[in-house]
Enzyme design. Structure first.
Site, PDB file in Angstrom:
ATOM      1  N   GLU D  45       0.871  -1.180   0.000  1.00 32.55           N
ATOM      2  CA  GLU D  45       0.000   0.000   0.000  1.00 32.55           C
ATOM      3  C   GLU D  45       0.901   1.220   0.000  1.00 32.55           C
ATOM      4  O   GLU D  45       1.744   1.388   0.897  1.00 32.55           O
ATOM      5  CB  GLU D  45      -0.886   0.001   1.260  1.00 32.55           C
ATOM      6  N   ASP D  56      -5.391   9.417  10.136  1.00 27.97           N
ATOM      7  CA  ASP D  56      -4.075   8.897  10.508  1.00 27.97           C
ATOM      8  C   ASP D  56      -3.612   9.403  11.853  1.00 27.97           C
ATOM      9  O   ASP D  56      -3.845  10.558  12.218  1.00 27.97           O
ATOM     10  CB  ASP D  56      -3.049   9.284   9.438  1.00 27.97           C
ATOM     11  N   TYR D 168     -10.967  -4.107   3.187  1.00 30.77           N
ATOM     12  CA  TYR D 168     -10.078  -3.554   4.222  1.00 30.77           C
ATOM     13  C   TYR D 168     -10.864  -3.523   5.532  1.00 30.77           C
ATOM     14  O   TYR D 168     -11.791  -2.738   5.697  1.00 30.77           O
ATOM     15  CB  TYR D 168      -9.657  -2.138   3.818  1.00 30.77           C
TER      16      TYR D 168
END
Ligand SMILES: Cc1ncc(COP(=O)(O)O)c(C=O)c1O
Ligand SMILES: Cc1ncc(COP(=O)(O)O)c(C=O)c1O
Lengths: 399, 266, 399, 266
Positions: D45, D56, D168
């Site tokens: 990725e 994040d 995911y």
């Protein structure tokens, strides 16, 4: 006869007296100026046009009526119903605006070209600067050097509003000395300048005039209590007392009711609770003084309560036993301010926090029995006091 | 007629001079008192210092603060006066609170016992002076009242009538303190007062130099000089030099004819 | 169909869209939380009980309705009738309280146990801290480090109110980054915490929900204009735009009238005026960005306008041509703040001063012709900005 | 079936490993890319750094900032990938704005031209993914969707259905970043997902150590390891040591039986 001024709030006290207090103890050069203000206000106050101009400004500009907020969480904690009269929500953030708008209108009506004022916490100075800007009258504010330091926020506000702030370096460099200096300046400027007194102090007609202008607090609160309390009136009515204007304005609405009236002074500035009869700043009342008659310096964390005397009407109400005067310490007031902030989301002025501090202390005792209801006037908001409150909190948390 | 009235007569044949001195301002203040008395004063105004002298400018504020810092008090100043009797009459001036604090009667008796002959209380106007006035009379102390340029005619007449010893004409709208020029309002007020009373009219406030004193005395019976004297004293002048200043005032006044057209009033 | 959300203010926009803008661009872990808020608010907003609880708090606690003050001196100077909607008079000092009281009530209704919020100028943080204290919900506020420095006054207020202020050190260390950090925190706390968004930004339902809660500004103003203006509505309606909540709330009252709607952004944070279509913080709208799509940092002396985007409804109103978006520079805003202080005795927040700055600039031009009337929302008071304003004044006077 | 789907099959006989690398984070980032590919990755990725990486944690924020400070951009990262084709499939991850800014179609075509086979856009949930999904399909790029522990069953099924390449599984309610322990929510989510889809299920977020990877892989088909790798890289690890870390992950995964009861679903 003694309490006449209170029973018919629009009548001037006879010879400017509240019982044995009040009067007009000014040097001869100020007599004519005081008489001029008295005559002008007496006439204006009887004039529906003046009153409606003032009412217009109070509602359209200053945000009246202010709410009566039940302090629900604090009430639950204390076991008494606490209602807060929210003068902190007025424009400029304290009850001082009520008085100042009236006096500024009066000054304009009298053809005066500028305003002078004394200030302690700076709220009256800010209010006067505000009214001056609004009506186009230049403003000079006298402020003790010590107060200039501890209420810097308000000094900046006054300057932003275009007012001149004159530091007073004499005596205790606080409200008492600022008042003396304002009077000195007024003597030399009576023709031009209107002296906008900030509390129910000073020579006649000021204690009466300021009380009249602040009575809107009590009148509104009286109606609001009638709506919000099943008993119609609160058991107790509490306000902080510096010179005593927010208290006088509040009491004016309740003096005819059975409500107990309680004025809370700063422990270090308790003219009514601890003072003795004297004369200062043009009026007779109760003052902190030594046996010789020298005025004692007041000491309070609340600049607005840092005054050794009290308005003559309060001295009179104490003489009559109609109102009681108690004190709260700096520590108690600071703790009460933080408590209100955290229980109700309202940061009060440290001045106002004195009234709360007494409520906190008295709740559940015979002074303020569980289950009773108490109206507390929150005379102002704490923005000016943030630094002081933070320092206190830092100390508390460091402990 | 009280002693003060006898001493401060209009027809004494010279313009009258009343220097002002803050009681207790320095350890040797009574030396100044005596020196000034001997330098040609017709009376001396002795201030009992008050914590909040709202009618005083910076100089006399400073003098009051200095005196209080030295521990001056009503009792102390009166004791000093009692121990230092001078030939010239003493007029005490102070603020209302010091008089009312011990009660007007007791206060006036204490003055009399210390040999004081007159009293000035600037924050006791006509309306508030009643009790003190009676107390003073009972103690044989003259309570002099103040008139100002803003005082209207009828009131002026009443002030003059009820004033004892002399009438204090406040020369300007302002506080005590030196001024570059004699206020324009001074002459007019003095003339108006002399038109309504036979008592001597003293002009005070802002009379700073011998020349100004002379101008003032053209229309008044006498002058009171305070701040100009106290500034010298605060700056360190010894009794000889304060006396020197008083003598210069005396000389200037003596140059003014004692009976002028001012008698015609304003 | 496009403007549906505006015509029927109580209906949620279809799929959270305002035309092509809006939406719910959040990571999957936040979808359920957004849906939960949407469902809860939809239900609450249709519940008369919820609405009356909110109305009670707004009037009894927060000081609503706020006045509509004619700025008489300024109007005379500018040749246009300027009416000020006085959100500066609300409790805590800005319109943010309207939104926050609604959301805090919603959070309690949803059974959430604490509140999180982002803040720029600190007004939303203070409002959230206030509502949290009032309702007994702990509050965590994320605030950029740079804003913590320049709005120290409000940081102190939040702490006094018991809130935890978390400094955000990433990116521009201002509102944009505080918002990112609040979202990051929310992801990890959706169960417990209610995210109290401070403007008409964020994923659906927030832009709609916050607009609904702020619509009280416009609704009140609409009525007040009807009373005060002979024409019934003003010619123009102006508000500053950061995220756009005070503007959206104001516009909501006038979108159906012929009034021209003008949003004034900070020249250095003009998402609507100078931005391009993009996605950030969960919604599609107009954002300052480079050709690659990296978000540009905003730069404004007004921390509350220091945001690179604008709420989706504003982007949509711009698309429709129903509202216009213009800018004012830092200097213009500071000058306008001082001008209002001196002409009317009102010290506005620097954010609000942007709206005034445009009025000052436009008055007498074809943009705002002489003789026209303009409603300006004063979103907040300038207490938090006193230091900045004094520094500006010092510079001006030094010139 | 796309190449990615071929490479990331559930039945490849081993647990799958997808390390994450921020594009442009260091001048030698493509050396890391190659070293990692050679160290046993099944796919990589590659993050295109965005100014505001709201999903994040600190480590990947720091990596993004470092990359942007070095001038990294969509074009730059794709050019680097184009020049450094690796045998292992590359999945680009980025935030919606970078894709939408140039239009989903152009963006996906650019990916394909650079040899990229998959795409992850964490802030494009099901509802908002339509256009990008179509664009990706047209460009023969697999748009993988994310599922979270809070995703309810019906929605989970739809996500799995519309996801391409793999699904995911966000192991926890939180941001990217190392964690001391694998979240309790991870296993349950992976099992739920494997119960509704045949596509490989990758667990990501917070998988920090080989041991955690092994635990995660018991219930998932593969793992994504980002922050743990990026922290090493930001701390100065050279390509050999990042590759060493990836090898240790590979070894740990290889210790997990490739076909377990996890197939039964949760
Ligand atoms: C907020 C506030 N409360 C009370 C006071 C005391 O004044 P008063 O006793 O006249 O109400 C002041 C004076 O500055 C004040 O600012
Ligand atoms: C006083 C004031 N006005 C305006 C704004 C901008 O927010 P909005 O555009 O959502 O009204 C803020 C934000 O902090 C503010 O504090």
């Amino acid at each position: 006869m003694e309490a006449l001024a209170l029973r018919d709030p629009s009548a001037a006290p006879v010879a400017g007296r509240f019982g044995r207090h009040g009067g007009r103890f000014v040097p001869e050069p100020l007599i004519a100026a005081c008489e001029e203000v008295e005559a002008a206000f007496t006439e204006a106050w009887a004039d529906a046009g003046f009153r409606s101009d003032l009412a217009w400004l109070l509602s359209r500009y200053a945000g009246r009526p202010t709410p009566l907020t039940p302090a629900l969480r604090l009430s639950a904690e204390l076991g008494v119903t606490v209602l807060l009269k929210r003068e902190d929500l007025t424009h400029t953030g304290s009850h001082k605006i009520n008085n100042v708008l009236g006096q500024a209108l009066l000054a304009r009506r009298m053809g005066k070209r500028r305003l002078i004022a004394e200030t302690g916490a700076g709220m009256h100075g800010v209010a006067t600067a505000t009214a001056g800007a609004l009506l186009g009258l230049p403003v000079t504010v006298f402020m003790g050097e010590r107060d200039i330091e501890r209420q810097a926020h308000n000094v900046f506000r006054m300057r932003l509003l275009g007012a001149q702030v004159v530091p007073v370096r004499s005596g205790s460099r606080t409200l008492k000395d600022a008042t003396s200096e304002a009077m000195r300046h007024w003597v030399s400027a009576t023709e031009d300048a209107y002296y906008c007194v900030g509390s129910v102090i000073g020579p006649h007609p000021y204690p009466w005039l300021v009380r009249e202008l602040q009575a809107v607090i009590g009148q509104e609160a009286r109606h609001q209590c009638a709506e919000q309390l099943s008993a119609g009136t609160p058991d107790q009515v509490v306000a902080c007392v510096g010179g005593g204007s927010n208290a006088a304005g509040t009491f004016a609405g309740f003096v005819e009711t059975p409500a107990r009236l309680v004025g809370v002074e700063a422990a270090g500035g308790a003219g009514a609770a601890l003072g003795e009869v004297g004369v200062l700043h043009g009026f007779q009342s109760l003052f902190l003084q030594d046996e010789q008659g020298q005025i004692r310096e007041a000491h309070s964390v609340a600049a607005g309560l840092d005054y050794p005397g009290v308005g003559p009407e309060h001295a009179h109400l104490r003489d009559l036993g109609r109102a009681e005067y108690v004190t709260a310490t700096d520590q108690e007031a600071l703790a009460a301010a933080v408590r209100l902030a955290r229980a109700e989301g309202i940061v009060p002025a440290i001045e106002s926090a004195h009234a709360l501090a007494w409520v906190v202390r008295a709740a559940g005792t015979t002074d303020l029995p569980t289950g009773s209801s108490v109206l507390v006037t929150l005379s102002g908001r704490g923005d000016k006091d943030i630094a002081t409150l933070m320092a206190y909190l830092g100390d508390e948390e460091a402990r | 007629m009280t002693t003060l009235e006898t001493r401060l007569r209009r027809d004494r044949g010279r313009k009258l001079l009343m220097p002002y001195l803050t009681g207790g301002v320095t350890p040797d203040w009574t030396d100044h008192l005596r020196a000034i008395a001997d330098a040609g004063a017709d009376a001396i105004e002795v201030g009992i210092p008050f914590s909040d002298p709202t009618l005083d400018g910076v100089t006399i504020q400073e003098a009051s603060d200095a005196a209080l810092a030295r521990g001056a008090s009503t009792d102390g100043v009166l004791a000093d006066l009692s121990r230092n009797r001078i030939e010239v009459p003493v007029v005490v001036s102070t603020y209302a609170n010091l008089a009312l604090r011990r009660g007007a009667d007791r206060f006036c008796r204490a003055l009399a016992e210390a040999g004081v002959q007159g009293l000035i209380v600037p924050d006791l106007p006509l309306e508030e002076a009643g009790a003190t006035s009676a107390a003073a009379r009972a103690a044989n102390v003259d309570l002099a009242l103040l008139a100002s340029p803003a005082t209207p005619p009828l009131r002026l007449r009443e002030i003059a009538e009820r004033s004892r010893g002399f009438v204090y004409a406040v020369s300007l709208m302002g506080t005590t303190g030196e001024r570059r020029q004699l206020a324009a309002s001074a002459a007019a007020l003095a003339r108006r007062l002399r038109g309504v009373t036979d008592r001597p009219v003293f002009l005070g406030f802002g009379i700073s130099t011998p020349a100004q004193a002379a101008v003032a005395a053209r229309d008044a019976d006498g002058v009171i000089v305070g701040a100009a004297l106290m500034r010298r004293l605060l700056d360190g002048a010894d009794p000889a030099s304060t006396a020197g200043f008083v003598r210069s005032l005396r000389r200037a006044l003596d140059g003014v004819p004692a009976r002028t057209s001012a008698d015609a009033g304003g």
